[in-house]
Design a protein around this motif. Structure first.
Motif, PDB file in Angstrom:
ATOM      1  N   HIS A  21     -21.794   3.906  -0.404  1.00 17.91           N
ATOM      2  CA  HIS A  21     -20.636   4.809  -0.392  1.00 17.91           C
ATOM      3  C   HIS A  21     -20.020   4.934  -1.793  1.00 17.91           C
ATOM      4  O   HIS A  21     -19.662   6.028  -2.228  1.00 17.91           O
ATOM      5  CB  HIS A  21     -19.616   4.272   0.614  1.00 17.91           C
ATOM      6  N   HIS A  29     -17.832   8.116  -3.130  1.00 18.94           N
ATOM      7  CA  HIS A  29     -16.930   8.203  -1.975  1.00 18.94           C
ATOM      8  C   HIS A  29     -17.085   9.504  -1.195  1.00 18.94           C
ATOM      9  O   HIS A  29     -16.095  10.070  -0.720  1.00 18.94           O
ATOM     10  CB  HIS A  29     -15.469   8.018  -2.407  1.00 18.94           C
ATOM     11  N   CYS A  50     -11.678   2.714   3.966  1.00 19.13           N
ATOM     12  CA  CYS A  50     -11.900   2.691   2.512  1.00 19.13           C
ATOM     13  C   CYS A  50     -10.611   3.093   1.800  1.00 19.13           C
ATOM     14  O   CYS A  50     -10.065   4.164   2.039  1.00 19.13           O
ATOM     15  CB  CYS A  50     -13.047   3.624   2.126  1.00 19.13           C
ATOM     16  N   CYS A  87     -10.737   6.333  -0.367  1.00 21.61           N
ATOM     17  CA  CYS A  87     -10.813   7.523   0.482  1.00 21.61           C
ATOM     18  C   CYS A  87      -9.476   7.794   1.161  1.00 21.61           C
ATOM     19  O   CYS A  87      -9.082   8.944   1.312  1.00 21.61           O
ATOM     20  CB  CYS A  87     -11.909   7.377   1.530  1.00 21.61           C
TER      21      CYS A  87
END
Ligand code: ZN
Length: 261
Positions: A131, A136, A165, A168
């Motif tokens: 990720h 992201h 996250c 994010c």
């Protein structure tokens, strides 16, 4: 332990494996990342599907499967039992720098790149690295990146990771706040649908008695009418506007800024 127990959903579902992981992975000084990781493991243990296609490999199940595959490979195909035949159709074991890794059995026609099974204690880091590496991006792209190398990371796990996250969440929060500040343009479809009026202050360079300019503009056509004013009193502004409206027609909406003028 009998070899059959590895595939029993009841065995996989027992809480004992959860506590084992917590004990193994929880150091005395729990740093923040470690806690995040352990919480994540607990959550994926809770959301896993308890079927034979269960994608979650506890370390116990992971090592047992490797052992079963290694044993089955030593036997001649005639001597393998049904479970071993079935396991060999799905899994293979690769020995990489003296470590056995469980991988997906490569079938003739499909993609021939090696896909690893990720044991549960590594799932968090595998998703995190993929990720982060792709900047992201969302669930779909993160999963696509992971699937290049991994066989058993699920969309649910990726979704769970991204929902927690930090970067994010900051990104997600920003557009919501700034969208409130976006100015939506006023759209007029017709002449006279909206007229805008404002005063221009000319007190610093008056023309005789006239110290202000009244600016009236039709929003759709941009047609503009100017009137000289001696003062900015309501009476004088109203008189001039009335003169404009009776000459050119009145707008449906008369808009002025909220100034005291
Ligand atoms: Zn992220």
């Amino acid at each position: 332990m009998t070899s059959a127990s590895i595939l029993s959903p009841a065995k996989i579902a027992t809480a004992s494996s959860v506590t084992t992981f917590s004990k193994v992975l929880m150091p005395k000084t729990v740093n923040k990342n470690m806690k995040l990781k352990n919480d994540f493991i607990d959550k994926i243990l809770r959301i896993r599907n308890e079927s034979l296609n269960n994608p979650v490999f506890t370390l116990e199940r992971y090592n047992q499967t490797i052992e079963l595959i290694n044993n089955a490979k030593l036997k001649s195909s005639a001597r393998r039992n049904d479970q071993e035949i079935s396991l060999l159709k799905t899994y293979d074991v690769l020995n990489l720098s003296n470590q056995d890794k469980l991988v997906k059995k490569i079938q003739g026609s499909e993609d021939t790149s090696i896909k690893y099974y990720v044991p549960i204690n590594e799932v968090y880091d595998v998703i995190r690295i993929a990720h982060f590496n792709i900047g992201h991006r969302g669930i779909k792209y993160t999963l696509k990146e992971i699937k290049k190398k991994c066989a058993n990371i699920t969309e649910k796990q990726v979704k769970l990771f991204i929902s927690e996250c930090n970067e994010c969440n900051i990104k997600r929060a920003k557009p919501k706040n700034s969208s409130k500040l976006v100015v939506r343009p006023i759209i007029s479809n017709d002449f006279h649908s909206r007229g805008q009026v404002d005063l221009i202050d000319m007190q610093s360079s008056p023309d005789g008695k006239f110290k202000f300019i009244l600016n009236y503009q039709d929003h759709f056509t941009k047609f503009c009418i100017l009137r000289p004013l001696k003062s900015k009193t309501a009476a004088e502004v109203a008189y001039n506007l009335l003169d404009i409206f009776t000459t050119f027609g009145a707008p449906a909406i008369l808009q002025s800024d909220n100034g005291r003028e």
